[in-house]
Design a protein around this motif. Structure first.
Motif, PDB file in Angstrom:
ATOM      1  N   LEU A  68       0.850  -1.193   0.000  1.00  0.00           N
ATOM      2  CA  LEU A  68       0.000   0.000   0.000  1.00  0.00           C
ATOM      3  C   LEU A  68       0.887   1.243   0.000  1.00  0.00           C
ATOM      4  N   GLU A  69       0.703   2.123  -0.987  1.00  0.00           N
ATOM      5  CA  GLU A  69       1.574   3.278  -1.126  1.00  0.00           C
ATOM      6  C   GLU A  69       0.916   4.583  -0.694  1.00  0.00           C
ATOM      7  N   SER A  70      -0.380   4.730  -0.920  1.00  0.00           N
ATOM      8  CA  SER A  70      -1.054   5.960  -0.526  1.00  0.00           C
ATOM      9  C   SER A  70      -2.535   5.692  -0.341  1.00  0.00           C
ATOM     10  N   HIS A  71      -3.175   6.560   0.439  1.00  0.00           N
ATOM     11  CA  HIS A  71      -4.619   6.471   0.601  1.00  0.00           C
ATOM     12  C   HIS A  71      -5.150   7.806   1.105  1.00  0.00           C
ATOM     13  N   HIS A  72      -6.381   8.094   0.729  1.00  0.00           N
ATOM     14  CA  HIS A  72      -7.070   9.270   1.258  1.00  0.00           C
ATOM     15  C   HIS A  72      -8.575   9.068   1.059  1.00  0.00           C
ATOM     16  N   THR A  73      -9.345   9.887   1.729  1.00  0.00           N
ATOM     17  CA  THR A  73     -10.795   9.822   1.562  1.00  0.00           C
ATOM     18  C   THR A  73     -11.280  11.069   0.822  1.00  0.00           C
ATOM     19  N   TYR A  74     -12.469  10.964   0.267  1.00  0.00           N
ATOM     20  CA  TYR A  74     -13.073  12.108  -0.411  1.00  0.00           C
ATOM     21  C   TYR A  74     -14.592  11.987  -0.328  1.00  0.00           C
ATOM     22  N   SER A  75     -15.297  13.001  -0.784  1.00  0.00           N
ATOM     23  CA  SER A  75     -16.765  13.088  -0.716  1.00  0.00           C
ATOM     24  C   SER A  75     -17.232  13.071   0.737  1.00  0.00           C
ATOM     25  N   TYR A 128     -29.297  20.913 -11.290  1.00  0.00           N
ATOM     26  CA  TYR A 128     -27.916  20.468 -11.111  1.00  0.00           C
ATOM     27  C   TYR A 128     -26.978  21.557 -10.608  1.00  0.00           C
ATOM     28  N   PRO A 129     -27.051  22.801 -11.092  1.00  0.00           N
ATOM     29  CA  PRO A 129     -26.140  23.824 -10.552  1.00  0.00           C
ATOM     30  C   PRO A 129     -26.242  23.972  -9.037  1.00  0.00           C
ATOM     31  N   ALA A 130     -27.459  23.844  -8.493  1.00  0.00           N
ATOM     32  CA  ALA A 130     -27.621  23.926  -7.043  1.00  0.00           C
ATOM     33  C   ALA A 130     -27.013  22.705  -6.358  1.00  0.00           C
ATOM     34  N   VAL A 131     -27.183  21.528  -6.988  1.00  0.00           N
ATOM     35  CA  VAL A 131     -26.580  20.301  -6.447  1.00  0.00           C
ATOM     36  C   VAL A 131     -25.059  20.432  -6.444  1.00  0.00           C
ATOM     37  N   TRP A 132     -24.510  20.937  -7.534  1.00  0.00           N
ATOM     38  CA  TRP A 132     -23.060  21.139  -7.627  1.00  0.00           C
ATOM     39  C   TRP A 132     -22.582  22.086  -6.527  1.00  0.00           C
ATOM     40  N   ALA A 133     -23.295  23.196  -6.334  1.00  0.00           N
ATOM     41  CA  ALA A 133     -22.907  24.171  -5.308  1.00  0.00           C
ATOM     42  C   ALA A 133     -22.967  23.547  -3.915  1.00  0.00           C
ATOM     43  N   LEU A 134     -23.993  22.732  -3.663  1.00  0.00           N
ATOM     44  CA  LEU A 134     -24.106  22.071  -2.367  1.00  0.00           C
ATOM     45  C   LEU A 134     -22.921  21.144  -2.126  1.00  0.00           C
ATOM     46  N   SER A 135     -22.522  20.395  -3.131  1.00  0.00           N
ATOM     47  CA  SER A 135     -21.393  19.467  -2.964  1.00  0.00           C
ATOM     48  C   SER A 135     -20.091  20.204  -2.673  1.00  0.00           C
ATOM     49  N   ARG A 136     -19.952  21.438  -3.155  1.00  0.00           N
ATOM     50  CA  ARG A 136     -18.733  22.209  -2.915  1.00  0.00           C
ATOM     51  C   ARG A 136     -18.562  22.575  -1.448  1.00  0.00           C
ATOM     52  N   LEU A 137     -19.659  22.508  -0.677  1.00  0.00           N
ATOM     53  CA  LEU A 137     -19.573  22.803   0.747  1.00  0.00           C
ATOM     54  C   LEU A 137     -18.779  21.749   1.504  1.00  0.00           C
ATOM     55  N   ASP A 138     -18.456  20.643   0.849  1.00  0.00           N
ATOM     56  CA  ASP A 138     -17.593  19.631   1.462  1.00  0.00           C
ATOM     57  C   ASP A 138     -16.290  20.242   1.969  1.00  0.00           C
ATOM     58  N   ALA A 139     -15.843  21.288   1.285  1.00  0.00           N
ATOM     59  CA  ALA A 139     -14.577  21.924   1.658  1.00  0.00           C
ATOM     60  C   ALA A 139     -14.621  22.511   3.063  1.00  0.00           C
ATOM     61  N   LEU A 140     -15.809  22.745   3.583  1.00  0.00           N
ATOM     62  CA  LEU A 140     -15.960  23.316   4.922  1.00  0.00           C
ATOM     63  C   LEU A 140     -15.992  22.257   6.011  1.00  0.00           C
ATOM     64  N   VAL A 141     -16.013  20.980   5.606  1.00  0.00           N
ATOM     65  CA  VAL A 141     -16.164  19.874   6.566  1.00  0.00           C
ATOM     66  C   VAL A 141     -14.795  19.281   6.863  1.00  0.00           C
ATOM     67  N   PRO A 142     -14.348  19.307   8.128  1.00  0.00           N
ATOM     68  CA  PRO A 142     -13.020  18.789   8.442  1.00  0.00           C
ATOM     69  C   PRO A 142     -12.952  17.265   8.525  1.00  0.00           C
ATOM     70  N   ALA A 143     -14.090  16.596   8.672  1.00  0.00           N
ATOM     71  CA  ALA A 143     -14.090  15.142   8.852  1.00  0.00           C
ATOM     72  C   ALA A 143     -13.654  14.428   7.579  1.00  0.00           C
ATOM     73  N   SER A 144     -13.263  13.158   7.727  1.00  0.00           N
ATOM     74  CA  SER A 144     -12.882  12.348   6.579  1.00  0.00           C
ATOM     75  C   SER A 144     -14.100  12.057   5.709  1.00  0.00           C
ATOM     76  N   GLY A 145     -13.851  11.707   4.453  1.00  0.00           N
ATOM     77  CA  GLY A 145     -14.926  11.447   3.519  1.00  0.00           C
ATOM     78  C   GLY A 145     -15.483  10.044   3.633  1.00  0.00           C
ATOM     79  N   TYR A 146     -16.575   9.805   2.883  1.00  0.00           N
ATOM     80  CA  TYR A 146     -17.199   8.484   2.962  1.00  0.00           C
ATOM     81  C   TYR A 146     -16.763   7.565   1.824  1.00  0.00           C
ATOM     82  N   MET A 147     -15.838   8.026   0.963  1.00  0.00           N
ATOM     83  CA  MET A 147     -15.207   7.166  -0.026  1.00  0.00           C
ATOM     84  C   MET A 147     -13.706   7.105   0.247  1.00  0.00           C
ATOM     85  N   LEU A 148     -13.130   5.925   0.043  1.00  0.00           N
ATOM     86  CA  LEU A 148     -11.709   5.690   0.266  1.00  0.00           C
ATOM     87  C   LEU A 148     -11.052   5.346  -1.049  1.00  0.00           C
TER      88      LEU A 148
END
Length: 264
Positions: free
Chosen positions: A182-189, A237-257
């Protein structure tokens, strides 16, 4: 997962790409996988589990000689409808490829669906050449209030076709064992992307869409039956896209690895 938007062979390719452009989660997933794979020009590559076919198509456009495989006839037909060739059905216990055939292997939301994960990893090791790169995209195993809400709404792992809820980096490292480093890992979303996914799952469930072994897959027939609703989603969709960008404000790890490993 609801964001697994699949097209049947009867639906023209532009529909698949149009739906992809309106899926913030699938766009992010493709970007993460492509970045982790690195340049693929001149290489022999394999994607496993890209059940909408669009990820398979875009990876092939990035260069290299690609094969694809998935777990259900529906998924295989969907992928074949977009990329036409070198698409295979597998149960995960045996991959229909030669030893050390691939320089790059991408496992896209499939590890959590295979019955025997150890046998699947052994097959990944068999078909990956020494020094080759493995990329694994899988749910991140964590308990959150939103995950509990999903379960309360009936969006359980069983409903998604998951035989396991997900993985931690430590669990994934142990599973890959001696064959891969295993060389690297991170979470997103993070929270807001998961909220989008939860809402879309609920919406498709309300339309009577049932899950398969690969989760809730939207087919070309679904698009035809609910064309007005898909157009309405395009407007939103533009509103959905904008909502997803708020992820940047969340310090917790993501639900995808997302993890990368090297074949020893």
């Amino acid at each position: 997962m609801a964001e697994a938007v699949a097209e049947s062979a009867a639906v023209p390719e532009p529909w698949a790409l149009a739906l992809f452009r309106r899926s913030v989660l699938k766009q992010r997933k493709y970007a993460e996988i492509a970045r982790a794979l690195g340049p693929t020009e001149g290489l022999r590559c394999l994607d496993l589990g890209s059940d909408n076919g669009v990820v398979s198509l875009l990876l092939r456009r990035g260069g290299g000689r690609w094969a694809s495989a998935d777990l259900t006839e529906e998924a295989v037909a969907s992928i074949r409808g977009l990329v036409t060739s070198d698409v295979h059905l597998t149960d995960g216990a045996r991959l229909p490829f030669a030893d050390a055939e691939f320089d790059r292997v991408a496992v896209v939301d499939m590890l959590e669906h295979v019955r025997d994960e150890a046998a699947f990893v052994a097959e990944l090791a068999r078909v990956t050449r020494p020094g080759g790169r493995l990329v694994v995209n899988t749910p991140h195993l964590k308990t959150t209030a939103l995950r509990r809400l999903r379960h309360a709404l009936g969006q359980t792992d069983e409903k998604h076709g998951h035989l396991r809820a997900g993985y931690t980096p430590e669990r994934l490292d142990a599973l890959l064992g001696a064959a891969f480093a295993l060389e690297s890992h991170h979470t997103y979303s993070r929270f807001f992307s998961e909220l989008v996914d939860t809402t879309l799952n609920a919406g498709m469930g309300a339309l009577g869409k049932r899950s398969s072994a690969k989760g809730m897959v939207v087919t070309g027939d679904d698009v035809g039956r609910h064309r007005a609703l898909f157009r309405a989603y395009g407007v939103l969709y533009p509103a959905v896209w904008a909502l997803s960008r708020l992820d940047a404000l969340v310090p917790a790890s993501g639900y995808m690895l997302l993890a990368t490993a090297r074949r020893r």
